[in-house]
Design an enzyme around this catalytic site. Structure first.
Site, PDB file in Angstrom:
ATOM      1  CE  LYS A  32     -54.071  51.423  31.394  1.00 18.00           C
ATOM      2  NZ  LYS A  32     -53.200  52.498  31.327  1.00 18.00           N
ATOM      3  CD  GLN A  89     -51.802  55.114  29.146  1.00 20.30           C
ATOM      4  OE1 GLN A  89     -52.531  54.746  30.170  1.00 20.30           O
ATOM      5  NE2 GLN A  89     -50.889  54.303  28.619  1.00 20.30           N
ATOM      6  CG  ASP A 123     -50.192  53.771  37.032  1.00 19.94           C
ATOM      7  OD1 ASP A 123     -50.496  52.790  36.445  1.00 19.94           O
ATOM      8  OD2 ASP A 123     -50.298  55.105  36.429  1.00 19.94           O
TER       9      ASP A 123
HETATM   10  N1  GUN Z   1     -47.955  53.936  29.966  1.00 20.52           N
HETATM   11  C1  GUN Z   1     -47.415  52.778  29.586  1.00 20.52           C
HETATM   12  N2  GUN Z   1     -47.703  51.765  30.836  1.00 20.52           N
HETATM   13  C2  GUN Z   1     -48.250  52.556  31.622  1.00 20.52           C
HETATM   14  C3  GUN Z   1     -48.801  52.201  32.938  1.00 20.52           C
HETATM   15  O1  GUN Z   1     -48.818  51.102  33.548  1.00 20.52           O
HETATM   16  N3  GUN Z   1     -49.437  53.353  33.590  1.00 20.52           N
HETATM   17  C4  GUN Z   1     -49.438  54.470  33.073  1.00 20.52           C
HETATM   18  N4  GUN Z   1     -50.075  55.390  33.913  1.00 20.52           N
HETATM   19  N5  GUN Z   1     -48.998  54.855  31.892  1.00 20.52           N
HETATM   20  C5  GUN Z   1     -48.494  53.769  31.283  1.00 20.52           C
END
Ligand code: GUN
Length: 280
Positions: free
Chosen positions: A49, A93, A116
């Site tokens: 990211k 996350q 998200d």
């Molecule tokens: N963990 C696995 N995929 C994701 C996601 O798309 N967003 C977040 N915040 N955590 C994750």
């Protein structure tokens, strides 16, 4: 033999669009990523990211908190980020360590910064079809389907898996494009039979090699959301690629399919958040 849908190429094109718009309109956008604990897979995602932010010209703020972080500490950080004008998007996350209540954490994020699209407000907006942010993984799958040039309208669409993060919103996005949508799960009777009806089959089960060729219609579009790590360390999807690719019309590989798309949509959502917040 199926055509391979190249998630790396499609995601690169989206990130380039985001980068070009940010540069052209001189937009200031910032994304805060919060990671709690030492989960190695989460660490990889968070690093990816950060790299994508650098590529796009989005400022990234990383908060790496210790495994034993309390609910109060995490909520205080979210409150600070909610009030920080340099932060347009907040991503915590998942999964979080056991002592933390994921739902309460998500609900604390300002819906305007919830890139998200996990907050109840944004989930509700997706249901109605009036959304600012698309949920990253399902929206990435839709982009991959669009890249085939095949229209979803009127097609039989089958989603395997009913999670809040992928299965349910995926079904909704297919429905918004006039697909005839079925969601399958662990209690579905004769799952293979239902899957064989699908012109578009989306596998989000979390079980390696779950979808076999006998479950796939000749010529179908097969989207594999699974990222499973095998004992030998190799990554493997939910779809048995070797045999299904002999039968499908289009298929996404793992890695290099849905994975890179999630981050590309996250970049798009962060840009959208910045534009919306700069307006007010
Ligand atoms: N963990 C696995 N995929 C994701 C996601 O798309 N967003 C977040 N915040 N955590 C994750």
């Amino acid at each position: 033999m199926a055509q391979i849908i190249d998630g790396k190429a499609v995601s690169a094109a989206i990130k380039e669009q985001v980068r070009d718009e940010i540069a052209r309109d001189n937009i200031k956008a910032g994304l805060a990523v919060v990671i709690v604990g030492n989960d190695p897979a989460s660490r990889v995602y968070v690093n990816n990211k950060k790299k994508a932010c650098e590529f796009c010209g989005i400022q990234s703020f990383e908060y790496a908190l210790p495994e034993e972080t309390s609910m109060q500490e995490l909520l205080e950080l979210i409150d600070t980020l909610n009030n920080d004008k340099n932060v347009n998007g907040i991503l915590v996350q998942l999964p979080l360590p056991k002592q933390l209540d994921e739902k309460a954490v998500i609900e604390r994020i300002s819906p305007q910064k919830d890139v998200d699209a996990f907050h109840e407000t944004n989930v509700g907006k997706i249901m109605i079809g009036n959304y600012s942010f698309l949920p990253c993984t399902p929206a990435g799958c839709m982009e991959l389907i669009h890249s085939t040039g095949i229209s979803v309208s009127g097609k039989e669409c089958v989603v395997i898996g009913r999670s809040n993060i992928v299965g349910k919103p995926m079904a909704m996005l297919l429905l918004h494009e006039n697909g005839t949508v079925t969601i399958c799960h662990s209690r579905t009777k004769d799952l293979a039979e239902v899957c064989r009806r699908a012109d578009i089959l989306v596998a989000a089960v979390g079980k390696p090699n779950f979808v076999t060729a006998d479950m796939v219609k000749e010529g179908a579009i097969v989207i594999d959301v699974g990222i499973n790590r095998l004992e030998n360390g190799k990554l493997c999807g939910d779809v048995k690629f070797d045999e299904v690719s002999e039968k499908a019309g289009w298929i996404t590989p793992v890695p290099g399919g849905v994975g890179p798309m999630t981050i590309a949509v996250l970049m798009k959502n962060t840009l959208t958040a910045a534009k919306l917040q700069n307006k007010t």
